[in-house]
Write an enzyme that holds these catalytic residues in place. Structure first.
Site, PDB file in Angstrom:
ATOM      1  N   SER A 147       0.834  -1.198   0.000  1.00 33.77           N
ATOM      2  CA  SER A 147       0.000   0.000   0.000  1.00 33.77           C
ATOM      3  C   SER A 147       0.877   1.259   0.000  1.00 33.77           C
ATOM      4  O   SER A 147       1.696   1.438  -0.899  1.00 33.77           O
ATOM      5  CB  SER A 147      -0.953  -0.038   1.196  1.00 33.77           C
ATOM      6  OG  SER A 147      -1.984   0.898   1.056  1.00 33.77           O
ATOM      7  N   GLU A 242      -9.682  -3.717  -6.006  1.00 36.11           N
ATOM      8  CA  GLU A 242      -9.144  -2.724  -5.072  1.00 36.11           C
ATOM      9  C   GLU A 242      -9.386  -1.291  -5.535  1.00 36.11           C
ATOM     10  O   GLU A 242      -9.472  -1.014  -6.732  1.00 36.11           O
ATOM     11  CB  GLU A 242      -7.634  -2.920  -4.903  1.00 36.11           C
ATOM     12  CG  GLU A 242      -7.258  -4.155  -4.123  1.00 36.11           C
ATOM     13  CD  GLU A 242      -5.782  -4.148  -3.794  1.00 36.11           C
ATOM     14  OE1 GLU A 242      -5.373  -3.353  -2.936  1.00 36.11           O
ATOM     15  OE2 GLU A 242      -5.042  -4.932  -4.401  1.00 36.11           O
ATOM     16  N   HIS A 272      -8.337  -5.036  -0.485  1.00 33.05           N
ATOM     17  CA  HIS A 272      -7.044  -4.401  -0.242  1.00 33.05           C
ATOM     18  C   HIS A 272      -6.426  -4.978   1.029  1.00 33.05           C
ATOM     19  O   HIS A 272      -7.127  -5.254   2.004  1.00 33.05           O
ATOM     20  CB  HIS A 272      -7.237  -2.892  -0.099  1.00 33.05           C
ATOM     21  CG  HIS A 272      -5.966  -2.112   0.019  1.00 33.05           C
ATOM     22  ND1 HIS A 272      -4.975  -2.147  -0.937  1.00 33.05           N
ATOM     23  CD2 HIS A 272      -5.516  -1.272   0.989  1.00 33.05           C
ATOM     24  CE1 HIS A 272      -3.975  -1.361  -0.575  1.00 33.05           C
ATOM     25  NE2 HIS A 272      -4.280  -0.820   0.604  1.00 33.05           N
TER      26      HIS A 272
END
Length: 327
Positions: A147, A242, A272
């Site tokens: 991320s 996502e 995610h």
């Protein structure tokens, strides 16, 4: 189709985050919840934990048994530049270290809004320079992150390249945040998922917290906005469900156009941060195994190139001085 374990995870996350999407929690509450959830994380079997101090920055080593001493993975955790810690990602980093069979250094870089850009990037670069001072060679170092940590790893590559410093052997982005300029179209694409609405709303707010007075389009905040030439091999993993999917695909297309050797692995229908749930979601373990395969391929390519150079050197030494060899 997603596994039964992932479908159960998705239902649990939707039940937990749906109410929050309607009443967004404070950042301090989210930080506390993330740390509380970390109590249930454990380092995988045969991976050994060791505290580290990187020039005053908290860090830790996760060392798989039998990992080669000369190679290392530098891991940068996710959390939107405002959340996350060594605690929240310890189990994932340990599992990744085991899959890659690499001693892995995880750092607790500074978070926004207390420490806005470029604090996180400065800390990541500090850790890379620290590894070099410990005697590791650039070609024996890999970067990885999930991320925001994945975006930070890519930003670190751009920063090192532009400074003329030697680059690591490769970098791995697990659902990397490549563009802090999140368009409204992204919100419309995920509006049918309550958990994704929360995610989208939060990261739209977190980006400016980290950027502070810097434009969100700055390449070291949003790597997709920068020039991507000259980067080492990249592995990017993303799910087609996502929030960050479209931005990641745009980054990959631009990187390939710039000549970057890039492996893109797209998973179907996963949430995610699915990598965090590797203990019971088979798609997460599959993804980590593929990271291990990628790293082994990078090392194998290095060994092959080294063997070719050595063979060329031997042939050159066999040619008597003043003569040339017919090719």
């Amino acid at each position: 189709m997603s596994s039964a374990q992932h479908l159960l995870l998705k239902q649990l996350l939707t039940a937990a985050t749906g109410p929050l999407a309607r009443r967004r929690p404070r950042l301090a509450t989210m930080r506390l919840a993330a740390e509380a959830a970390a109590v249930f994380q454990f380092v995988p079997w045969n991976v050994f934990l060791e505290d580290a101090d990187v020039d005053g920055m908290p860090a830790e080593w996760l060392r798989p048994a039998q990992a080669p001493a000369q190679r290392v993975l530098l891991y940068l955790h996710g959390g939107g530049y405002v959340l996350g810690s060594l605690n929240t990602h310890r189990a994932l980093v340990g599992a990744l270290a085991r899959s890659c069979q690499l001693n892995t250094l995880a750092i607790n870089y500074r978070k926004a809004p207390e420490y806005p850009f470029p604090a996180a990037l400065d800390d990541a670069r500090l850790a890379y320079d620290w590894l070099l001072r410990q005697g590791y060679q650039p070609h024996d170092i890999m970067l990885a992150g999930d991320s925001a940590g994945g975006g930070l790893a890519l930003a670190l590559l751009l920063s090192l390249r532009d400074a003329g410093q030697p680059l690591p052997a490769a970098a791995i982005g697990l659902s990397p945040w490549t563009d802090l300029v999140l368009p409204t179209a992204m919100l419309r694409r995920v509006c049918h998922e309550e958990s994704q609405i929360l995610e989208a709303l939060e990261i739209r707010g977190w980006g400016p917290l980290y950027a502070h007075q810097t434009a969100l389009s700055h390449p070291l905040l949003s790597p997709v906005q920068g020039a991507l030439h000259g980067l080492p091999p990249l592995l990017i993993q993303i799910s087609d469900a996502e929030v960050l999917h479209d931005d990641v695909l745009a980054f990959c297309a631009k990187a390939r156009q710039a000549g970057v050797p890039l492996t893109l692995q797209v998973f179907e229908g996963l949430v995610h941060w699915w990598h965090l749930f590797w203990r019971f979601v088979p798609e997460a373990q599959q993804a980590l195994n593929q990271v291990g395969t990628f790293t082994q391929g990078v090392w194998a390519a290095q060994e092959s190139a080294r063997a070719v150079l050595q063979a060329s050197g031997r042939r050159a030494r066999q040619v008597p001085r003043g003569q040339s060899r017919r090719v």
